[in-house]
Design a protein around this motif. Structure first.
Motif, PDB file in Angstrom:
ATOM      1  N   ARG A   9      39.462 -61.584  54.163  1.00 33.14           N
ATOM      2  CA  ARG A   9      40.480 -61.561  53.101  1.00 33.14           C
ATOM      3  C   ARG A   9      39.950 -60.841  51.861  1.00 33.14           C
ATOM      4  NH1 ARG A   9      43.769 -61.087  49.889  1.00 33.14           N
ATOM      5  NH2 ARG A   9      45.653 -62.308  49.423  1.00 33.14           N
ATOM      6  N   ARG A  67      51.187 -57.896  55.416  1.00 33.35           N
ATOM      7  CA  ARG A  67      51.562 -59.026  56.289  1.00 33.35           C
ATOM      8  C   ARG A  67      50.402 -59.491  57.160  1.00 33.35           C
ATOM      9  NH1 ARG A  67      56.425 -55.649  57.134  1.00 33.35           N
ATOM     10  NH2 ARG A  67      58.004 -56.476  55.726  1.00 33.35           N
ATOM     11  N   TYR A  68      49.336 -58.715  57.203  1.00 28.26           N
ATOM     12  CA  TYR A  68      48.177 -59.107  58.016  1.00 28.26           C
ATOM     13  C   TYR A  68      47.153 -59.901  57.200  1.00 28.26           C
ATOM     14  CZ  TYR A  68      49.976 -55.550  61.263  1.00 28.26           C
ATOM     15  OH  TYR A  68      50.760 -54.809  62.109  1.00 28.26           O
ATOM     16  N   TYR A  69      47.580 -60.443  56.045  1.00 27.28           N
ATOM     17  CA  TYR A  69      46.654 -61.226  55.215  1.00 27.28           C
ATOM     18  C   TYR A  69      47.254 -62.572  54.846  1.00 27.28           C
ATOM     19  CZ  TYR A  69      43.809 -57.038  54.705  1.00 27.28           C
ATOM     20  OH  TYR A  69      43.037 -55.946  54.971  1.00 27.28           O
ATOM     21  N   ARG A  70      46.388 -63.585  54.831  1.00 30.43           N
ATOM     22  CA  ARG A  70      46.723 -64.918  54.334  1.00 30.43           C
ATOM     23  C   ARG A  70      45.571 -65.370  53.449  1.00 30.43           C
ATOM     24  NH1 ARG A  70      50.594 -63.481  56.567  1.00 30.43           N
ATOM     25  NH2 ARG A  70      52.020 -64.589  57.967  1.00 30.43           N
TER      26      ARG A  70
END
Lengths: 300, 273
Positions: free
Chosen positions: A74, A100-103
């Motif tokens: 991240r 959208r590929y990160y939290r």
């Protein structure tokens, strides 16, 4: 921000990286250099999480990549050498899709993307497919994509390869801005002027190990020498000057119709005194000399 | 238990869902053209083979009783559609994304890892295959409304979860080939050497000849059990062990192939064993 300790990796049974240490602080740009096969790409691919190190550790913003991979990733931004944007999406769509590929999710994403489009000069291309962009704008998109989630450490793998001078300078500006924003930037490049201009510190890899590190001048002085004498083969007395240098143990490198030889201050003074009538050029060493010196070391 | 969690766990991770949503987003932009092949293919097959060839064949013997060819063919087309779509997506489309578009590499520079990309490819192939199967069901229902096809329609929706599971398993075979194919030029080999032979020795389009070796071989073929299980269900309204075999074989394929696929693809994508 980035702390790499004792990385080891074998590929195809051969040691490719053998105990590499690397650190990069917030707001610092380090240039990772080395001839082909030195272990740069393998080191970077371990830092991205593509390859698993056999020994050693990689900490990104305090998170261990092996045991706390999600948090480490991240905090990590990667701009690969090849363009890997998603050709099914527009420029804006690429930034949205990457986000959208990160939290945790990126807050105020629309505003963040608008700001990045403006910062990277991509506003007028926002609704175009990226494969229609010029090389320079493709690179801008790649770098913008690598920082869409606000990483703390960014890897830029040869970000200006194949670009014209104007586009290269635009990328340099962007790298300077990333540094100003406090990101730790690790840069690889084959362009010597680029490494010198952009990097606060250079790390030189050779045979999978850190050969030397420091500022450009320190590194060049340590590995190459203080001065480089350029002597044309055709110059009168050039042959005897070359023999004199060889007899001193100073290695001569043939570059087209010249010999290049690195000398310290005392060596240069002795050379000047020995050949007062000889015409030659003296200049400070650059990173080309560094690579030539490493190649010579490798041959020995 | 931990091995099963390790293999199947990433399928449910948010990263896999994010990549799956990406595939869906791209597909939905072209839904009107994407829906034509699954609609046209079974229609053509049912008309050409079921109605056209079927009228020449007359009755055939299946399950110890005579059966018309069109109802015999309908469950076979359903199974074959799932099988082919899952394979095509996981071989051709996944290879394009991995090798040419480099979208895998782009995803892998984020919080998405290889196991998520691989599961997303399998789940997407299965989602599309199941959607195509639903379209085939609608075409079959149209034949039913027209009065030319009688099936036990109530079983049809209940078959969908099994079709999805089988499609995921078929996709894991497709990704195996994606991992080992040296180049696009070799793409035809798995189709002609593996997929078509399996497709045509699975009781999809015609009953298998009574050859002892073939009867033994098809016991391990999930497509055969899927086609026969659906046939018993839709023609006779009888759930049989074929359905259980199809589910069990699909699960076994996934348990065996997903770790192999991951290992091979890791080597292919990252150059690391």
């Amino acid at each position: 921000m980035l702390e790499v300790r004792g990385l080891v990796k074998h590929l195809g049974g051969k040691p490719v990286v053998n105990g590499v240490d690397l650190t990069c602080r917030a707001g610092e740009v380090i240039g990772l250099l080395g001839p082909n096969g030195a272990g740069k790409t393998t080191t970077l691919r371990m830092c991205y999480g593509f390859l698993r190190p056999e020994a050693g550790s990689i900490r990104i913003a305090g998170h261990d990549l092996a045991t706390d991979g999600d948090r480490a990733r991240r905090a990590l931004g990667v701009c690969t050498q090849d363009d890997t944007f998603d050709t099914d999406f527009t420029v804006r769509g690429n930034l949205e899709q990457t986000a959208r590929y990160y939290r945790p999710k990126i807050e105020n994403l629309a505003a963040r993307i608008d700001a990045l489009l403006a910062q990277f000069g991509l506003e007028e291309y926002a609704d175009q497919k990226p494969d229609r962009l010029s090389g320079g704008f493709k690179r801008r998109l790649m770098i913008a994509r690598s920082v869409v989630h606000g990483p703390q450490v960014v890897f830029l793998d040869e970000p200006t390869t194949g670009l014209d001078p104007q586009a290269r300078m635009a990328v340099w500006e962007l790298v300077a801005r990333l540094r100003a924003e406090g990101m730790a930037v690790v840069l690889t490049t084959h362009y010597m002027d680029e490494a010198e201009r952009l990097s606060d510190r250079l790390v030189l890899l050779q045979d999978g190990k850190v050969r030397a590190s420091g500022t450009t001048r320190v590194l060049l002085g340590d590995v190459v020498g203080e001065h480089v004498v350029i002597l044309a083969h055709a110059a009168p007395e050039a042959g005897s000057a070359a023999d004199w240098l060889r007899a001193r143990g100073d290695p001569l490198t043939a570059v087209l119709s010249d010999w290049h030889v690195a000398l310290d201050a005392a060596g240069l003074a002795a050379f000047v005194a020995a050949f007062p009538g000889l015409r030659y050029e003296v200049r400070p060493p650059n990173l080309d000399d560094l690579f030539l010196a490493l190649e010579r070391e490798g041959r020995r | 238990m931990s091995a099963v969690r390790r293999i199947f766990g990433p399928a449910l991770a948010w990263q896999s869902r994010a990549v799956l949503a990406r595939h869906l987003r791209v597909h939905l932009r072209n839904w009107h053209t994407a829906v034509i092949p699954p609609l046209a293919e079974p229609l053509v097959m049912l008309l050409a083979f079921g109605v056209g060839l079927g009228s020449q064949i007359g009755n055939l013997v299946w399950g110890g009783a005579p059966a018309d060819y069109l109802p015999y063919l309908a469950p076979g087309i359903l199974a074959y559609t799932v099988f082919m779509t899952a394979f095509f997506q996981s071989i051709f489309s996944a290879y394009m994304r991995m090798h040419y578009q480099k979208s895998w590499e782009g995803q892998l520079t984020t919080q998405v890892r290889l196991e998520h990309v691989v599961w997303a490819e399998m789940l997407w192939a299965a989602t599309l295959a199941t959607f195509y199967a639903v379209v085939v069901c609608l075409v079959l229902a149209g034949f039913g409304v027209a009065g030319v096809l009688q099936l036990h329609w109530t079983w049809l929706p209940l078959a969908i979860p099994l079709l999805f599971l089988a499609a995921v398993a078929f996709a894991s075979v497709g990704l195996f080939f994606t991992a080992i194919l040296p180049s696009m030029d070799h793409m035809g080999l798995p189709f002609f050497l593996v997929i078509l032979p399996i497709g045509f020795t699975s009781s999809t389009y015609f009953p298998l000849p009574a050859l002892p070796w073939l009867e033994t071989l098809v016991l391990a073929n999930p497509l055969h059990h899927l086609a026969e299980g659906l046939r018993w269900l839709l023609l006779r309204g009888t759930p049989t062990t074929h359905l259980a075999y199809a589910a069990a074989l699909s699960a076994v394929m996934l348990l065996l192939l997903v770790p192999i696929d991951l290992r091979l693809l890791r080597k292919r994508v990252f150059g690391d064993a």
